[in-house]
Design an enzyme around this catalytic site. Structure first.
Site, PDB file in Angstrom:
ATOM      1  N   THR A 117      -8.712  51.301   6.192  1.00 55.28           N
ATOM      2  CA  THR A 117      -9.339  51.310   4.782  1.00 55.28           C
ATOM      3  C   THR A 117      -8.072  49.927   3.998  1.00 55.28           C
ATOM      4  O   THR A 117      -8.326  49.401   2.915  1.00 55.28           O
ATOM      5  CB  THR A 117      -8.165  52.301   3.997  1.00 55.28           C
ATOM      6  OG1 THR A 117      -9.038  53.526   4.932  1.00 55.28           O
ATOM      7  CG2 THR A 117      -8.494  53.037   2.997  1.00 55.28           C
ATOM      8  N   TYR A 131      -5.020  55.245  16.827  1.00 51.20           N
ATOM      9  CA  TYR A 131      -5.731  56.403  16.086  1.00 51.20           C
ATOM     10  C   TYR A 131      -6.895  56.285  16.975  1.00 51.20           C
ATOM     11  O   TYR A 131      -6.786  55.366  17.193  1.00 51.20           O
ATOM     12  CB  TYR A 131      -5.542  55.194  14.744  1.00 51.20           C
ATOM     13  CG  TYR A 131      -6.743  54.769  14.055  1.00 51.20           C
ATOM     14  CD1 TYR A 131      -7.574  56.157  13.766  1.00 51.20           C
ATOM     15  CD2 TYR A 131      -6.052  53.670  13.232  1.00 51.20           C
ATOM     16  CE1 TYR A 131      -8.091  55.414  12.486  1.00 51.20           C
ATOM     17  CE2 TYR A 131      -6.718  53.668  12.143  1.00 51.20           C
ATOM     18  CZ  TYR A 131      -8.363  54.380  12.133  1.00 51.20           C
ATOM     19  OH  TYR A 131      -9.290  53.991  10.738  1.00 51.20           O
ATOM     20  N   LYS A 166      -3.787  59.597  15.161  1.00 55.29           N
ATOM     21  CA  LYS A 166      -4.706  60.320  13.789  1.00 55.29           C
ATOM     22  C   LYS A 166      -6.469  60.811  14.238  1.00 55.29           C
ATOM     23  O   LYS A 166      -6.782  59.533  15.590  1.00 55.29           O
ATOM     24  CB  LYS A 166      -5.203  58.401  13.028  1.00 55.29           C
ATOM     25  CG  LYS A 166      -5.703  59.270  11.821  1.00 55.29           C
ATOM     26  CD  LYS A 166      -6.260  57.472  11.432  1.00 55.29           C
ATOM     27  CE  LYS A 166      -6.853  57.546   9.665  1.00 55.29           C
ATOM     28  NZ  LYS A 166      -6.817  56.305   9.857  1.00 55.29           N
ATOM     29  N   ILE A 224      -4.441  61.779   7.084  1.00 54.58           N
ATOM     30  CA  ILE A 224      -4.565  60.660   7.204  1.00 54.58           C
ATOM     31  C   ILE A 224      -6.042  60.189   6.384  1.00 54.58           C
ATOM     32  O   ILE A 224      -6.673  59.875   6.798  1.00 54.58           O
ATOM     33  CB  ILE A 224      -4.501  59.394   8.022  1.00 54.58           C
ATOM     34  CG1 ILE A 224      -2.820  60.183   8.576  1.00 54.58           C
ATOM     35  CG2 ILE A 224      -4.657  57.688   7.632  1.00 54.58           C
ATOM     36  CD1 ILE A 224      -2.323  59.135   9.728  1.00 54.58           C
TER      37      ILE A 224
END
EC number: 4.3.3.7
Length: 292
Positions: A46, A134, A162, A204
């Site tokens: 992001t 992640y 994540k 998250i």
């Protein structure tokens, strides 16, 4: 290091010419502290990490840690598809005081499971910084299996993951099989409530960029096992969760923040403005939860 609750996957504000807007960046951090966000995750997907230079990436981490000033934990995006670069970023994050690093599965070069394992082990062994794995195969192509995650969970310094596949069954199996103390976080807003109710420590979140208090409340309710409240908040956010992914993240969420007056509207190519056909959809989703 333990994390929980709503951890915002923070955008990187930019001016219309693509220059980084550090004033808006600091302002967003202040807003998240005031709104109850439980942690910042900076310069990840992001945060447009592929679109910033290595020097800018390092400075964004430094500024976030400096401005947070202990008010809120900072997890620094330290992922790269080069293991040496990931180690370099992790060392910098450690040096400037980040509480942990978020390290994505190497993208584009498509390593096999052994390559993924050795990559993350090398980063963890090189830098004394808590590492959150992640897995987001929709962006990286390579998909880290649960078996590989469980192998990595035994590596000192790797503290969690994540889990951004959006696959609840897969997340549930990981929660069941992971060793005690291994922290599983949702990385998928539409399914976050379900995964937290199953035992994940938090989310998250992209949606937290525009609805920080609501996402904090959702994560708190789910972590506390308050199913009716969780269902209520999840239903309230459902349309927004979907709207913010109507085009590739972070295109919609940056457009939404600009509409709310928090940032200018700026991207770097190849990311561009939200397609006009989706403006009303995102605007309506923001209005529905009282954000406009």
């Amino acid at each position: 290091m333990q994390f929980q609750g709503s951890l915002v996957a923070l955008v990187t504000p930019m001016q219309p010419d693509g220059s980084l807007d550090y004033d808006a960046y600091r302002s967003l951090i202040d807003w998240h502290v005031a709104e109850g966000t439980d942690g910042l995750v900076v310069v990840g997907t992001t945060g447009e990490s592929p679109s910033v230079s290595m020097e800018e990436h390092a400075e964004l981490i430094r500024v976030a840690v400096e401005h947070a000033a202990g008010r809120i934990p900072v997890i620094a995006g330290v992922g790269a598809n080069s293991t040496d670069e990931a180690i370099h970023l992790a060392r910098h994050a450690k040096a400037v005081g980040a509480q942990a690093g978020l390290s994505v599965v190497p993208y584009y070069n498509k390593p096999n499971q052994e390559g993924i394992y050795r990559h993350f082990r090398a980063v963890a062994e090189a830098v004394d910084l808590p590492t959150v794995l992640y897995n987001v195969p929709g962006r990286t192509v390579a998909d880290m299996s649960n078996d590989t995650v469980l192998r990595l969970a035994e590596v000192p310094g790797i503290i969690g993951i994540k889990e951004a596949t959006g696959d609840i069954a897969r997340g549930a199996l990981l929660l069941r099989e992971a060793p005690a103390g291994f922290q599983v976080f949702s990385g998928d807003d539409p399914t976050a409530a379900a995964l937290i109710l199953l035992g994940a420590r938090g989310n998250i979140s992209v949606t937290a960029n525009v609805a920080p208090r609501l996402m904090h409340e959702l994560c708190t309710a789910a972590r506390g096992g308050d199913v009716p409240r969780t269902r209520e908040l999840n239903a309230r956010l459902a349309r927004l969760n979907k709207a913010l992914f109507i085009e590739a993240n972070p295109i919609p969420v940056k457009w939404a923040l600009a509409q709310m007056g928090h940032t200018a509207l700026g991207y770097r190519l190849p990311m561009v403005e939200l397609s006009e056909q989706y403006h009303s959809l995102v605007r309506t989703a923001l209005q529905e939860v009282g954000l406009l």
